[in-house]
Design a protein around this motif. Structure first.
Motif, PDB file in Angstrom:
ATOM      1  N   ARG A  78      27.862  63.646 -38.908  1.00 13.75           N
ATOM      2  CA  ARG A  78      26.877  62.853 -38.283  1.00 13.75           C
ATOM      3  C   ARG A  78      27.183  61.504 -37.801  1.00 13.75           C
ATOM      4  NH1 ARG A  78      25.516  58.378 -41.203  1.00 13.75           N
ATOM      5  NH2 ARG A  78      25.717  58.603 -43.458  1.00 13.75           N
ATOM      6  N   PRO A  79      26.611  61.248 -36.707  1.00 14.84           N
ATOM      7  CA  PRO A  79      27.170  59.800 -36.246  1.00 14.84           C
ATOM      8  C   PRO A  79      26.835  58.822 -37.333  1.00 14.84           C
ATOM      9  CG  PRO A  79      25.541  60.991 -34.790  1.00 14.84           C
ATOM     10  CD  PRO A  79      25.367  61.625 -36.151  1.00 14.84           C
ATOM     11  N   THR A  80      27.875  57.894 -37.157  1.00 17.63           N
ATOM     12  CA  THR A  80      27.986  56.561 -38.308  1.00 17.63           C
ATOM     13  C   THR A  80      28.271  55.487 -37.704  1.00 17.63           C
ATOM     14  OG1 THR A  80      28.895  56.033 -40.322  1.00 17.63           O
ATOM     15  CG2 THR A  80      30.257  57.394 -38.951  1.00 17.63           C
ATOM     16  N   ASP A  81      27.945  54.259 -37.967  1.00 17.00           N
ATOM     17  CA  ASP A  81      28.538  53.182 -37.499  1.00 17.00           C
ATOM     18  C   ASP A  81      29.976  52.695 -37.986  1.00 17.00           C
ATOM     19  OD1 ASP A  81      28.367  51.230 -39.705  1.00 17.00           O
ATOM     20  OD2 ASP A  81      26.043  51.346 -39.738  1.00 17.00           O
ATOM     21  N   GLY A  82      30.504  51.640 -37.261  1.00 14.70           N
ATOM     22  CA  GLY A  82      31.854  51.311 -37.460  1.00 14.70           C
ATOM     23  C   GLY A  82      32.219  50.942 -38.996  1.00 14.70           C
ATOM     24  N   GLY A  83      31.192  50.227 -39.329  1.00 17.05           N
ATOM     25  CA  GLY A  83      31.031  49.651 -40.664  1.00 17.05           C
ATOM     26  C   GLY A  83      31.197  50.805 -41.987  1.00 17.05           C
ATOM     27  N   GLU A  84      30.178  51.733 -41.632  1.00 18.18           N
ATOM     28  CA  GLU A  84      30.415  52.820 -42.880  1.00 18.18           C
ATOM     29  C   GLU A  84      31.361  53.907 -42.626  1.00 18.18           C
ATOM     30  OE1 GLU A  84      27.647  56.646 -43.793  1.00 18.18           O
ATOM     31  OE2 GLU A  84      26.798  55.515 -42.374  1.00 18.18           O
ATOM     32  N   PHE A  85      31.823  54.009 -41.300  1.00 23.81           N
ATOM     33  CA  PHE A  85      33.073  54.820 -40.828  1.00 23.81           C
ATOM     34  C   PHE A  85      34.624  54.245 -42.027  1.00 23.81           C
ATOM     35  CE2 PHE A  85      36.908  56.138 -38.789  1.00 23.81           C
ATOM     36  CZ  PHE A  85      36.772  57.453 -38.947  1.00 23.81           C
ATOM     37  N   GLY A  86      34.388  52.502 -41.762  1.00 28.12           N
ATOM     38  CA  GLY A  86      35.464  51.853 -42.217  1.00 28.12           C
ATOM     39  C   GLY A  86      35.432  52.164 -43.916  1.00 28.12           C
ATOM     40  N   GLU A  89      19.393  54.701 -31.588  1.00 26.26           N
ATOM     41  CA  GLU A  89      18.523  54.798 -30.817  1.00 26.26           C
ATOM     42  C   GLU A  89      17.279  53.824 -31.350  1.00 26.26           C
ATOM     43  OE1 GLU A  89      16.705  58.883 -31.351  1.00 26.26           O
ATOM     44  OE2 GLU A  89      18.832  59.771 -30.632  1.00 26.26           O
ATOM     45  N   GLU A  90      17.169  53.461 -32.475  1.00 27.65           N
ATOM     46  CA  GLU A  90      16.371  52.467 -33.118  1.00 27.65           C
ATOM     47  C   GLU A  90      16.520  51.056 -32.855  1.00 27.65           C
ATOM     48  OE1 GLU A  90      15.383  54.119 -36.808  1.00 27.65           O
ATOM     49  OE2 GLU A  90      14.778  55.958 -35.777  1.00 27.65           O
ATOM     50  N   ASP A  91      17.924  50.678 -33.426  1.00 28.50           N
ATOM     51  CA  ASP A  91      18.417  49.463 -33.228  1.00 28.50           C
ATOM     52  C   ASP A  91      19.690  49.156 -32.269  1.00 28.50           C
ATOM     53  OD1 ASP A  91      19.516  47.021 -33.763  1.00 28.50           O
ATOM     54  OD2 ASP A  91      19.642  47.191 -35.808  1.00 28.50           O
ATOM     55  N   ARG A  92      19.274  48.998 -31.162  1.00 31.64           N
ATOM     56  CA  ARG A  92      19.989  48.988 -29.823  1.00 31.64           C
ATOM     57  C   ARG A  92      21.407  47.929 -29.999  1.00 31.64           C
ATOM     58  NH1 ARG A  92      19.694  53.139 -27.118  1.00 31.64           N
ATOM     59  NH2 ARG A  92      20.553  52.193 -25.294  1.00 31.64           N
ATOM     60  N   ARG A  93      21.308  47.249 -31.016  1.00 28.08           N
ATOM     61  CA  ARG A  93      22.464  46.237 -31.207  1.00 28.08           C
ATOM     62  C   ARG A  93      23.618  47.036 -32.168  1.00 28.08           C
ATOM     63  NH1 ARG A  93      19.581  42.180 -34.886  1.00 28.08           N
ATOM     64  NH2 ARG A  93      18.626  44.384 -35.794  1.00 28.08           N
ATOM     65  N   LYS A  94      23.146  48.224 -32.665  1.00 30.41           N
ATOM     66  CA  LYS A  94      24.174  48.970 -33.477  1.00 30.41           C
ATOM     67  C   LYS A  94      24.776  50.110 -32.446  1.00 30.41           C
ATOM     68  CE  LYS A  94      22.428  49.117 -37.997  1.00 30.41           C
ATOM     69  NZ  LYS A  94      21.881  49.930 -39.163  1.00 30.41           N
ATOM     70  N   VAL A  95      26.238  50.114 -32.796  1.00 28.90           N
ATOM     71  CA  VAL A  95      26.724  51.140 -31.960  1.00 28.90           C
ATOM     72  C   VAL A  95      27.255  52.301 -33.041  1.00 28.90           C
ATOM     73  CG1 VAL A  95      29.099  51.732 -30.808  1.00 28.90           C
ATOM     74  CG2 VAL A  95      27.647  49.716 -30.385  1.00 28.90           C
ATOM     75  N   LEU A  96      27.264  53.439 -32.643  1.00 30.77           N
ATOM     76  CA  LEU A  96      27.479  54.781 -33.444  1.00 30.77           C
ATOM     77  C   LEU A  96      28.499  55.375 -33.013  1.00 30.77           C
ATOM     78  CD1 LEU A  96      23.998  56.145 -34.475  1.00 30.77           C
ATOM     79  CD2 LEU A  96      25.101  54.530 -35.690  1.00 30.77           C
ATOM     80  N   ILE A  97      29.471  55.942 -33.948  1.00 31.18           N
ATOM     81  CA  ILE A  97      30.350  56.762 -33.532  1.00 31.18           C
ATOM     82  C   ILE A  97      30.073  58.160 -33.800  1.00 31.18           C
ATOM     83  CG2 ILE A  97      32.772  57.482 -34.472  1.00 31.18           C
ATOM     84  CD1 ILE A  97      33.170  54.624 -35.573  1.00 31.18           C
ATOM     85  N   GLU A  98      30.203  59.053 -32.736  1.00 33.92           N
ATOM     86  CA  GLU A  98      29.773  60.524 -33.062  1.00 33.92           C
ATOM     87  C   GLU A  98      30.832  61.327 -32.199  1.00 33.92           C
ATOM     88  OE1 GLU A  98      25.921  60.934 -30.743  1.00 33.92           O
ATOM     89  OE2 GLU A  98      27.064  61.164 -28.907  1.00 33.92           O
ATOM     90  N   LEU A  99      30.756  62.662 -32.621  1.00 32.31           N
ATOM     91  CA  LEU A  99      31.858  63.481 -32.210  1.00 32.31           C
ATOM     92  C   LEU A  99      31.406  64.094 -30.986  1.00 32.31           C
ATOM     93  CD1 LEU A  99      32.549  65.868 -35.408  1.00 32.31           C
ATOM     94  CD2 LEU A  99      34.154  63.925 -34.300  1.00 32.31           C
ATOM     95  N   VAL A 100      32.351  64.464 -29.922  1.00 34.49           N
ATOM     96  CA  VAL A 100      31.892  64.993 -28.535  1.00 34.49           C
ATOM     97  C   VAL A 100      32.015  66.452 -28.632  1.00 34.49           C
ATOM     98  CG1 VAL A 100      32.597  65.065 -26.478  1.00 34.49           C
ATOM     99  CG2 VAL A 100      32.912  62.857 -27.511  1.00 34.49           C
TER     100      VAL A 100
END
Length: 129
Positions: free
Chosen positions: A25-33, A62-73
């Motif tokens: 699932r898409p995740t943010d950089g902090g969680e990925f780290g 989608e809900e918090d536009r300040r956050k960037v998510l990492i997702e598979l293509v």
């Protein structure tokens, strides 16, 4: 905690919240780290390489536009599956030789060893001894 469960002659990997789908699932950089044990700069470098290869991309939450998510293509998991089938089959055959109690012990050790490794990696990244 992850564990392997034997059911009706088959082995299945089980974990908190089904870690396989969680990992995709898409995740943010902090969680990925946190999950990978990588420092923020390493996550950024890895993301740049994955984006350059077309494997992953960064998208706005989608809900918090300040956050960037990492997702598979695309369907990267299915594309990679053939490379892991032989490996996973070998592991399943290996696990067949252990009792349920032994598998619980192996899972317990593996979880604790991973936690020790993550703690040590965190200390290296923070400069603490």
């Amino acid at each position: 905690m992850c564990f392997v469960r034997r059911t009706a002659g088959t082995l299945s990997h089980r974990g908190e919240g089904d870690r396989h789908s969680d990992a995709l699932r898409p995740t943010d950089g902090g969680e990925f780290g946190e999950r990978s044990g990588l420092a923020p700069a390493s996550v950024t470098g890895l993301m740049q390489r994955l984006e350059a290869k077309g494997v992953a991309r960064r998208v706005r939450h989608e809900e918090d536009r300040r956050k960037v998510l990492i997702e598979l293509v695309g369907d990267q998991a299915s594309a990679a599956a053939p490379y892991f089938l032989d490996f996973m089959g070998g592991l399943a055959a290996l696990l067949e030789g252990y009792s349920d109690e032994q598998l619980r012990t192996i899972a317990d050790f593996s979880s604790k060893a991973a936690a020790v490794q993550q703690d040590a990696a965190g200390r290296l990244g923070s400069g603490a001894e």
